[in-house]
Design a protein around this motif. Sequence first.
Motif, mmCIF file in Angstrom:
data_model
loop_
_atom_site.group_PDB
_atom_site.id
_atom_site.type_symbol
_atom_site.label_atom_id
_atom_site.label_comp_id
_atom_site.label_asym_id
_atom_site.label_seq_id
_atom_site.Cartn_x
_atom_site.Cartn_y
_atom_site.Cartn_z
ATOM 1 N N ASP A 148 -4.851 19.041 -17.029
ATOM 2 C CA ASP A 148 -5.692 19.291 -18.200
ATOM 3 C C ASP A 148 -7.125 18.812 -17.980
ATOM 4 O OD1 ASP A 148 -3.559 20.408 -19.540
ATOM 5 O OD2 ASP A 148 -3.019 18.549 -20.575
ATOM 6 N N LEU A 149 -7.280 17.774 -17.178
ATOM 7 C CA LEU A 149 -8.614 17.254 -16.890
ATOM 8 C C LEU A 149 -9.379 18.158 -15.934
ATOM 9 C CD1 LEU A 149 -7.955 13.423 -16.441
ATOM 10 C CD2 LEU A 149 -9.502 14.450 -18.115
ATOM 11 N N PHE A 150 -8.662 18.747 -14.970
ATOM 12 C CA PHE A 150 -9.330 19.530 -13.926
ATOM 13 C C PHE A 150 -8.670 20.903 -13.768
ATOM 14 C CE2 PHE A 150 -9.972 15.065 -12.751
ATOM 15 C CZ PHE A 150 -11.354 15.022 -12.572
ATOM 16 N N PRO A 151 -8.697 21.719 -14.800
ATOM 17 C CA PRO A 151 -8.060 23.035 -14.689
ATOM 18 C C PRO A 151 -8.719 23.940 -13.658
ATOM 19 C CG PRO A 151 -9.368 22.886 -16.697
ATOM 20 C CD PRO A 151 -9.301 21.509 -16.129
ATOM 21 N N LYS A 155 3.124 17.294 -13.840
ATOM 22 C CA LYS A 155 3.560 16.126 -14.611
ATOM 23 C C LYS A 155 2.701 14.881 -14.370
ATOM 24 C CE LYS A 155 8.382 17.683 -14.234
ATOM 25 N NZ LYS A 155 9.711 17.338 -13.651
ATOM 26 N N VAL A 156 1.752 14.946 -13.436
ATOM 27 C CA VAL A 156 0.995 13.739 -13.077
ATOM 28 C C VAL A 156 0.024 13.369 -14.196
ATOM 29 C CG1 VAL A 156 -0.536 12.645 -11.404
ATOM 30 C CG2 VAL A 156 1.161 14.311 -10.629
ATOM 31 N N ARG A 157 0.156 12.152 -14.680
ATOM 32 C CA ARG A 157 -0.707 11.621 -15.731
ATOM 33 C C ARG A 157 -1.664 10.584 -15.138
ATOM 34 N NH1 ARG A 157 1.434 13.335 -20.511
ATOM 35 N NH2 ARG A 157 3.620 14.037 -20.431
ATOM 36 N N VAL A 158 -2.686 10.255 -15.882
ATOM 37 C CA VAL A 158 -3.637 9.228 -15.445
ATOM 38 C C VAL A 158 -2.900 7.926 -15.162
ATOM 39 C CG1 VAL A 158 -5.629 7.843 -16.159
ATOM 40 C CG2 VAL A 158 -5.567 10.311 -16.649
ATOM 41 N N ALA A 193 -9.562 17.844 -3.649
ATOM 42 C CA ALA A 193 -8.831 17.316 -2.493
ATOM 43 C C ALA A 193 -7.563 16.596 -2.927
ATOM 44 C CB ALA A 193 -9.734 16.378 -1.698
ATOM 45 N N PHE A 194 -7.670 15.755 -3.956
ATOM 46 C CA PHE A 194 -6.492 15.007 -4.407
ATOM 47 C C PHE A 194 -5.441 15.946 -4.989
ATOM 48 C CE2 PHE A 194 -4.068 12.443 -7.469
ATOM 49 C CZ PHE A 194 -3.659 11.410 -6.635
ATOM 50 N N LEU A 195 -5.868 16.892 -5.777
ATOM 51 C CA LEU A 195 -4.917 17.805 -6.415
ATOM 52 C C LEU A 195 -4.261 18.752 -5.416
ATOM 53 C CD1 LEU A 195 -7.065 18.583 -9.572
ATOM 54 C CD2 LEU A 195 -4.933 17.269 -9.537
ATOM 55 N N SER A 196 -4.871 18.894 -4.239
ATOM 56 C CA SER A 196 -4.295 19.745 -3.195
ATOM 57 C C SER A 196 -3.276 19.008 -2.337
ATOM 58 C CB SER A 196 -5.415 20.300 -2.302
ATOM 59 O OG SER A 196 -6.269 21.150 -3.046
ATOM 60 N N THR A 207 -7.503 6.030 -6.141
ATOM 61 C CA THR A 207 -8.538 5.339 -6.913
ATOM 62 C C THR A 207 -9.849 6.104 -6.860
ATOM 63 O OG1 THR A 207 -7.472 3.317 -6.123
ATOM 64 C CG2 THR A 207 -9.445 3.057 -7.450
ATOM 65 N N ALA A 208 -10.131 6.786 -5.736
ATOM 66 C CA ALA A 208 -11.289 7.681 -5.694
ATOM 67 C C ALA A 208 -11.136 8.762 -6.761
ATOM 68 C CB ALA A 208 -11.429 8.303 -4.310
ATOM 69 N N MET A 209 -9.897 9.223 -6.960
ATOM 70 C CA MET A 209 -9.629 10.204 -8.013
ATOM 71 C C MET A 209 -9.936 9.608 -9.392
ATOM 72 S SD MET A 209 -8.749 13.243 -8.761
ATOM 73 C CE MET A 209 -7.930 14.305 -9.930
ATOM 74 N N LEU A 210 -9.602 8.336 -9.589
ATOM 75 C CA LEU A 210 -9.940 7.691 -10.861
ATOM 76 C C LEU A 210 -11.446 7.681 -11.088
ATOM 77 C CD1 LEU A 210 -7.519 4.613 -10.781
ATOM 78 C CD2 LEU A 210 -7.246 6.714 -12.116
ATOM 79 N N ALA A 211 -12.211 7.421 -10.006
ATOM 80 C CA ALA A 211 -13.672 7.455 -10.134
ATOM 81 C C ALA A 211 -14.149 8.857 -10.505
ATOM 82 C CB ALA A 211 -14.319 6.992 -8.827
ATOM 83 N N ALA A 212 -13.506 9.869 -9.933
ATOM 84 C CA ALA A 212 -13.854 11.253 -10.270
ATOM 85 C C ALA A 212 -13.511 11.554 -11.730
ATOM 86 C CB ALA A 212 -13.124 12.215 -9.342
#
Length: 479
Positions: free
Chosen positions: A99-102, A115-118, A145-148, A166-171
């Motif tokens: 939902d954050l990065f459609p 199903k991956v949540r923050v 990159a992370f979602l792939s 954690t880089a994904m959290l920064a994004a």
Amino acid sequence: MKNIDLSFAQSPSCGNPYIGDGLSRQALLRMLARAKELSVDIHAFEVFKDNELRVRVSLPPYDCTDKRLYYSLSKSFTATAIGLACDEGLLTTDTLLVDLFPDRLPETVSENLKKVRVSHVLSMNSGVGKETTRECFNAEDIAAAFLSADFVYEPGTHFLYDTGATAMLAAIVRKVTGISALDYLDQKLFRYMDITDVYWDRTADGTIQGGTGFHASCDDAAKLGLLYLNRGMWNGKRLLSEKWIDEASSVHSDNSPHEWPDWQSGYCYQFWHCSRGGYRGDGAFGQYSFILPDRGIVAAALCEAENLQNAVDLVHEMALELFEEESGGDVGEAAASFYAPEKTTVPAFAVPRIFKAEENRLGITYLKLSREDDKFVFTVSDGLSLTSVRCGNGEWISNPTSMEYLFAPAMKAQTSERTAGLAASFTFSNGKITAQLRCRYSPHHYTVTFLLHGKTLSVSISGLTAGRLPQKELVFEEI
């Protein structure tokens, strides 16, 4: 609530330790003695009890104010930025990544990825099958990159320590706030907590690294711990919600089994649960912010160690033993002598000696050896810049450069002038000059050995992270 005692902010620390009354100085002396036995380099540490500064010690040439690389202690700051965003209602820990990065999703979205949540990313439980750090740091788009990645596990069922997460959290912070996590932290926290002159290494897409690369001080690590100890309050002002503090400090992942007790006691939201109670922010080689709520204690420490359990044991046990009994002892002398360099003879260089380098992966063209009074000086050239390091005789001399700038030219573009701070000393015996180089911008130290055989000079570099350099041994011929 008792206000946080920030008197340390105006007091010097290097070579001038502060130890409050009624404490066990023997606990501090035991820690320093054990550190030498266990090969743990302790650089700076401080302890607060009930918001009052009780101990602040740095071991020269280090200082509690040095802004230096935190490694994974950075993760706790990035998680805090997520907490701030949750408090503002910009997202929740239940928000789905899809939902954050459609617009960043791969062509095929797996059932696990859906199903991956923050919360799963925060707790290193996203379901990825292997670390994503290299892919995220080198990508033009961290989120894509992370979602792939291959999400081979059901989210929430498999712990995998992943700096890329954690880089994904920064994004995510950048996505929901429109600014970098560093700017967001400064707006919401740092300006109230007097955390200044910090910086963060970046990834290829310009995002802060998030999981590593934050450069801040021992004082700053203590401030983070105090914010969490006080359940989000800072001198009467609410900066973080209690809801976030409770959620971030609770165990969400089973990280057992592990050979070290403090790495299998549970993982929180970018914090580690401690085997003796409390929780901690924790970085590779040893940067710590311990939060011990049951005892009202915060302990921060900067170290360099290969065996991290030894480092955790030393700091955690000291923080607990410090208040058990009052005792005496000269901690200042022990701290001052911990890294004290010895007096030595001086190379008899009437004029500088210049040596041409063989072809090497470091890009070094020549090296010059000289002296200034009783100091040894070596100068490194890569054909574009001459960088000199002055090494003290029985003392440390601070040099405005970095080890990476000297011996890893490819990193020069990444090495800011703000990382200046290479403390150096030397000894000389039987044609061998041994320079000790201690980085005040990172946990690391190196030994550089110059061995003269007539007109041939061999140079070798050792240290826990010397293997990161493109080449550790060099040969030069005098010209």
